[in-house]
Every structure is written in structure tokens, then in C-alpha cells.
Design a protein around this motif. Structure first.
Motif, short mmCIF file in Angstrom:
data_model
loop_
_atom_site.label_atom_id
_atom_site.label_comp_id
_atom_site.label_asym_id
_atom_site.label_seq_id
_atom_site.Cartn_x
_atom_site.Cartn_y
_atom_site.Cartn_z
N LEU A 82 0.79 -1.38 -0.12
CA LEU A 82 0.13 -0.12 0.09
C LEU A 82 0.74 1.29 -0.06
O LEU A 82 0.55 2.15 -0.98
N TYR A 105 -8.43 7.22 -5.97
CA TYR A 105 -8.09 7.65 -4.58
C TYR A 105 -8.30 6.58 -3.52
O TYR A 105 -8.04 6.76 -2.35
N LEU A 106 -8.68 5.13 -3.96
CA LEU A 106 -9.10 4.28 -3.21
C LEU A 106 -7.67 3.95 -2.24
O LEU A 106 -7.89 3.84 -1.00
N PRO A 107 -6.46 3.53 -2.98
CA PRO A 107 -5.64 3.36 -2.17
C PRO A 107 -5.08 4.64 -0.98
O PRO A 107 -4.54 4.31 0.09
N MET A 109 -7.15 6.47 0.30
CA MET A 109 -8.17 6.42 1.37
C MET A 109 -7.69 5.42 2.25
O MET A 109 -8.10 5.55 3.59
N MET A 110 -7.44 4.44 1.82
CA MET A 110 -6.92 3.17 2.71
C MET A 110 -5.77 3.66 3.70
O MET A 110 -5.65 2.88 4.62
N TYR A 118 -7.24 13.34 -0.14
CA TYR A 118 -7.12 12.05 -1.26
C TYR A 118 -7.95 12.70 -2.53
O TYR A 118 -7.72 12.08 -3.52
N ARG A 154 -3.90 5.37 -10.29
CA ARG A 154 -4.07 4.51 -9.29
C ARG A 154 -2.67 4.12 -8.53
O ARG A 154 -2.66 4.29 -7.36
#
Lengths: 222, 398
Positions: A82, A105-107, A109-110, A118, A154
Motif C-alpha cells: 500500500l 483515490y481508493l489506495p 483512502m486506505m 485524497y 491509481r
């Protein structure tokens, strides 16, 4: 950036042992754009999977930014992927229910970043890859090349130390392939992004700093 | 922790809004039905219990019953005690009863029964037996030698224990009442049914007749008291004790042992049905999430590859299932409280004990919801966990 020593990977298929990697050693410098090439079955993708912590080698050593990554637990590997690594897969491996921006932006956000950050990172990186006008489009509304650029964005959103790409142009036409490769080259030059990419297209070499050729699980030349 | 939950919630939301709407609607619809099935038994039970309670109060005990002191057969000076109780503002009516256990004989058949001697005017202020007459009339104050039979004694009129009854006595027939060594002939003046077999197994005669048979005067086996609506029986009991009534004072619930038994029986049957309902919910959620995870194997692999933890992925599927269940439960609860239950107020369910209005307590509804919630979490966790634990390269390439 990456040190690989005597890396071996053997798969057991039924009663047959398949030696995908037979002892590979090399190093990758920071900011280098490296290609791994070779015929089908030579072990290119297997090597990339070991470097990217997607698989665990049978023996050998991998150090990334000084960290012995083989010794990490599954959970630690997930966090390492990550925070330190980015991936672009052969197929456009983006989530179909998420828009381009959401996929990107998912990673981030994680990682626990605040929404405002993000969102900004996602928009910035999508603009960098030329999709500033396609932020809220779903994957099915994008062309193959655009989807692959979303995947690149991403992979870069968390500013990884290394970007891994597994035949990212395999499903693209020549024009789209050039766009992706030029994007990689730009990122490599402007941001000193370390990139390790598997490809089997000879003409891709013009974009690379160096090529490692594999054959039958061993380095043939580099 | 919150960051991970945020990602799970985000993914669940996107799967739900971006996924197949038909599957979402179908799953919610099925879970609505399952929740309705879970609460319906409870609501019928609640309604039936209310009905039993009404029957007890309206046709047998009133709200409070005064019985003789221990080791004493009668409440003496019953009339004075009735006047004292009648003067209390909480009281709607008071009836002193003398009971005789004996045999009612008609031709070659006889039935053991409790015969209640009443003053009809007083009794009518406490119970509604006079309104439960299905043939003939209820006894009046001046009637002598007249008897009113419950349908379980007379037989006919849909009696549950027909074979143990007098086999179809009609109004106007003459029956013999034998209590102890006294044998008297009575004319059947009326037949009643409350649909509650305990009440319908009694017979009523004028108190004067019973006093003659037993050789007593101004004495009672019990004094039944009807309270104004909304009065608290326990508080009233304390009040009676406070004004110096030394007899046994019991509230109607203490006579409801058989009702308890019936309630517990229905509850157990309900629990078995609930278990089946929960299993159906479990299987449906399991299948929906299982198919979902199978269809998303590659996506799950990619998510793992880019650093989304397995627990986050599992939670995203569990949250989806929780949404299905919550929405289903909400719709089910809404339908139950605002559509089905109000409908039974105007169109009661006709059960053998009479018309029943569904009654669902919030506690019961919450308990059933918690069971369904737990089943949902488990049913979604298992397939999601199984897939999320798989090797990520297998997920991506197989």
C-alpha cells in the motif's frame, strides 16, 4: 532500490515441479526504468510477482529500500504494498463500480488520508495522466487506453517507491501503448519514479534505461 | 480502525449502488418476508395472549378477586364487604359468588361442573357472560329454578369437548343439579359461549337458589371486582389491604395458569418456526454474498494487490449484507406495525379463541431483528472470509 539474490520460485503442479525462476540475481537503482523481457514461460511475470510481494519465492533474497521483504508477514506485506509499491496489471484491473477518480483515490483512502487530501491527490494525478476531464466516468465509459491510464494513476497516487507494470500495453493498440510508455517515461524523468516493467515488445526498449532478458527462469543477459 | 471501516463502507456502498439492482431488490424482499415470518408468530402470540387476558377479565375473574381467608370456606358478611368495595372510586362493579361443584344430569348423561350462584345484576357489572348468550336468555334477578349452561356442558354450538357434554341440551329442557346430597331440577334458560373453554365449562344459577342448596346466607366463595379502565390492579390490591380487608386478595393474572401454559406452548412452536426462518435468511444471504464474491474474485485479488487488507474486503461484503438485512427488517417492521397490525384491528384474525388482533411489542421486534442481524453477519462473513483469504495471484488469474 532493489537487491535480488539467487531468487528461485518452484511451483508444484500435481506431481510435477515447475522451476519458474532458477536463481536470479540483479539490482535496480533508484530512478531507473527497467524492462524485463523474454519469451513466454521465461519467468518474467513470476519475477515481477516476487518483486511486488504478490507471491512468495521458494528461496533467495529480495531487499527493497533496505527492507528484507521476504521476511514480512502477510499483513506487513499488504501495508508495504500500500505504502511503497504501485502496480499496473496487464488487463485494466480497475473496479467497474467506481469512477475513475474513486478508483484512483481508493489506495489513498486506505492509507487513512483525509478526504480533502485524497480527492486532491486523485484529481492531480488523473490530470497528470491526461484524464482531468474524465474524473467521474465509470470504467465502461472509458477506452482501453484510458482505463489503463486510470490504473497507472491509481498505482501512483500513494507516491510509491517503485512502480511495477506487468505487460501494461498487452491489450492496447500501438497508439495507446505509446501514450502509456510516454507517460511512464515522463514520470520516470520528471519524478525520478523507479519503474520495473515486464514486456515482450522489442520496440518498447527505446523508452527503457535497461533491459533484463530472461530465459527458462534464468537471466540470459542484462 | 476508522480508516479501514471507511473504506469498507465506501466499497459496500459502491457495490450496492453500482451492482445489480434486481438482485438487491429481490434479496431485500426475501429478507422482508423472513423478518415478517419471524415477528408474525410473536405478534399472533401477543394478540392471542391479549385475547386470553380479555377473556379472563371479561368472562371469569374481573380484575381482582377476594377469596376467603385461609382455612375458611366462605367470606362472611359478604353484602357489607361488597358495599365497602363498591364505595371505592376505582370500582366499576362488584359481584359476590357462591360456587358449588356437582353434577348436572340430563336424561342418561351427566357432567361434572362448577355451578356459580350469582346476583345477575351484580354479575353483569363485572363480567360479560350475559352478552355471550347464544340461545335463550341470561338469568334475571327474580328467576328461580333457572340455569344457564356453558356450551361445553350443554353440548352443541361448536363445543370443543362435545363427547363429555350433555349431548345437546336445548333451552327449555330440564336438567338435574346434584350438589352433595341435594338434588334439584332446573330449567335451562340460556346457553352461552365465550369461545374460552374454561369459562364455557361452568353454569350459572341465581345466588338464592345456591344459598338454598348449600344452606348459607350472605356468604360468598369469592367476590369479583371490575375496575375502571386503566386502574392498576396491584395498587388496588394494596389499597384493599390498607382499608382492612383481611381476606385473600388476588389479581386476575394469578388465575391465568392455563394461559401461561398455552402461551409457553405457542412460544416454543414459534421458536421452531423462527429457527427455520433464520436458516432461510442465512442460506439466502450466504448464496447472494457467495455469488457476489465469486463474480468479484479478480477484483478482490486486485484490491489485495494494491494494499486493501483482507479484513477491509470481508467487512465490505458483511456491510452489504447488513444493508440488505437492515432494509428488509425496516420494511418488515413498517409493514407489520403500520399495515398488517392496523388491518387486523378492523379485520381480526378468527382463531378458535375468538377474534385476535396482532400485537407486536418493540422488545420482541428488536429481539427478532437481532437474531436476523446475527444470522446475516455470519452468512456473509463465511463466503467473504473464504475468498479474501485466498492467494491473491489465484484470485487475479484463475
Amino acid at each position: 532500490m532493489i537487491q535480488v539474490k539467487d531468487l528461485k520460485r518452484t511451483y508444484v503442479v500435481g506431481k510435477v515441479e515447475v522451476h519458474a525462476l532458477r536463481g536470479v540475481s540483479f539490482e535496480v537503482e533508484k530512478g531507473e526504468f527497467l524492462a524485463i523481457m523474454g519469451p513466454s514461460g521465461s519467468g518474467k511475470s513470476t519475477l515481477l510477482h516476487q518483486l511486488g510481494l504478490l507471491d512468495t519465492p521458494t528461496s533467495g533474497e529480495i531487499r527493497i529500500a533496505g527492507v528484507d521483504v521476504i521476511g514480512l508477514s502477510d499483513h506487513e506485506k499488504t501495508i508495504f504494498r500500500l505504502n511503497q509499491l504501485g502496480y499496473v496489471f496487464q488487463e485494466y484491473a480497475i473496479l467497474p463500480e467506481l469512477t475513475a477518480l474513486e478508483n484512483v483515490y481508493l489506495p489513498a483512502m486506505m492509507r487513512g488520508e483525509r478526504r480533502v487530501y485524497y480527492l486532491k491527490s486523485g484529481i492531480d494525478i488523473l490530470e497528470t495522466v491526461g484524464l482531468g476531464e474524465r474524473l467521474h466516468h465509470l470504467p465502461r465509459e472509458l477506452s482501453g487506453g484510458e482505463q489503463q491510464r486510470v490504473a497507472v494513476a491509481r498505482a501512483l497516487v500513494n507516491k510509491p517507491k517503485i512502480l511495477f507494470a506487468d505487460e501494461p500495453c498487452a491489450n492496447l493498440d500501438t497508439e495507446s501503448s505509446r501514450q502509456i510508455l510516454e507517460l511512464f517515461k515522463k514520470l520516470n524523468k520528471d519524478l525520478e519514479q523507479t519503474i520495473v516493467m515486464v514486456t515482450h515488445e522489442e520496440w518498447h526498449k527505446e523508452y527503457m534505461d535497461r533491459v533484463i532478458y530472461l530465459k527458462d527462469g534464468l537471466i540470459e543477459k542484462m | 480502525m476508522f480508516e479501514k471501516f471507511r473504506v469498507s463502507l465506501f466499497l459496500a456502498y459502491k457495490y450496492l449502488t453500482g451492482g445489480n439492482k434486481g438482485i438487491t431488490i429481490f434479496t431485500i424482499f426475501i429478507l422482508t418476508l423472513v423478518f415478517l415470518q419471524l415477528v408474525l408468530v410473536s405478534a399472533i402470540l401477543g394478540g392471542a395472549t391479549n385475547r386470553f387476558n380479555e377473556l379472563m377479565i371479561d368472562y371469569q375473574t374481573g380484575n381482582v378477586v377476594i377469596e376467603p381467608e385461609e382455612d375458611t370456606e366462605y367470606i362472611s358478611d359478604a353484602h357489607r364487604l361488597m358495599s365497602k368495595i363498591n364505595a371505592l372510586p376505582e370500582v366499576t362493579g362488584v359481584s359476590a359468588r357462591i360456587k358449588g361443584v356437582g353434577k348436572i344430569i340430563y336424561e342418561d348423561r351427566s357432567v361434572g361442573a362448577t355451578v356459580i350462584g350469582i346476583d345477575p345484576l351484580d354479575e353483569n357489572t363485572v363480567t360479560k357472560v350475559n352478552s355471550a348468550i347464544v340461545d335463550g336468555d341470561f338469568i334475571s334477578k327474580l328467576d328461580r329454578g333457572e340455569i344457564v349452561l356453558g356450551r361445553e356442558i350443554s353440548g352443541g354450538y361448536g363445543a370443543l369437548m362435545e363427547s363429555k357434554s350433555l349431548g345437546g341440551v336445548k333451552v327449555g329442557d330440564r336438567v338435574n343439579l346434584r350438589i352433595g346430597s341435594v338434588d334439584r331440577e332446573f330449567r335451562v334458560k340460556g346457553i352461552y359461549t365465550t369461545l374460552f373453554f374454561l369459562v364455557d365449562s361452568s353454569a350459572y344459577i341465581n345466588k338464592k337458589d345456591m344459598e338454598d342448596i348449600l344452606g348459607v346466607q350472605d356468604e360468598a366463595h369469592e367476590i369479583a371486582i371490575k375496575l375502571n379502565p386503566g386502574e392498576d390492579e396491584e395498587e388496588f390490591r394494596k389499597k384493599l389491604m390498607g382499608i382492612g380487608i383481611n381476606e385473600e386478595i388476588r389479581v386476575w393474572r394469578e388465575f391465568a395458569g392455563i394461559v401461561e401454559l398455552l402461551t409457553r406452548t405457542i412460544t416454543q412452536i414459534g421458536n421452531i418456526l423462527n429457527l427455520i426462518g433464520l436458516l432461510i435468511a442465512f442460506v439466502i444471504i450466504f448464496i447472494v454474498i457467495y455469488i457476489n464474491t465469486i463474480n468479484k474474485r479478480r477484483q478482490i485479488g486486485v484490491q489485495k494487490a494494491i494494499g486493501i487488507g483482507s479484513n477491509v474486503i470481508v467487512a465490505s461484503f458483511v456491510l452489504q449484507a447488513i444493508f440488505y438485512a437492515s432494509f428488509g427488517m425496516f420494511l418488515g417492521f413498517f409493514a407489520m406495525q403500520y399495515l398488517i397490525t392496523p388491518y387486523t384491528v378492523t379485520h381480526p384474525i378468527q382463531l378458535p379463541i375468538g377474534p385476535v388482533i396482532l400485537s407486536l411489542s418493540n422488545t420482541e421486534a428488536l429481539f427478532r431483528a437481532a437474531l436476523l442481524f446475527f444470522a446475516t453477519i455470519l452468512a456473509s462473513f463465511i463466503p467473504a472470509y473464504k475468498v479474501a483469504r485466498e492467494d491473491l495471484l489465484k484470485l487475479i488469474w484463475d
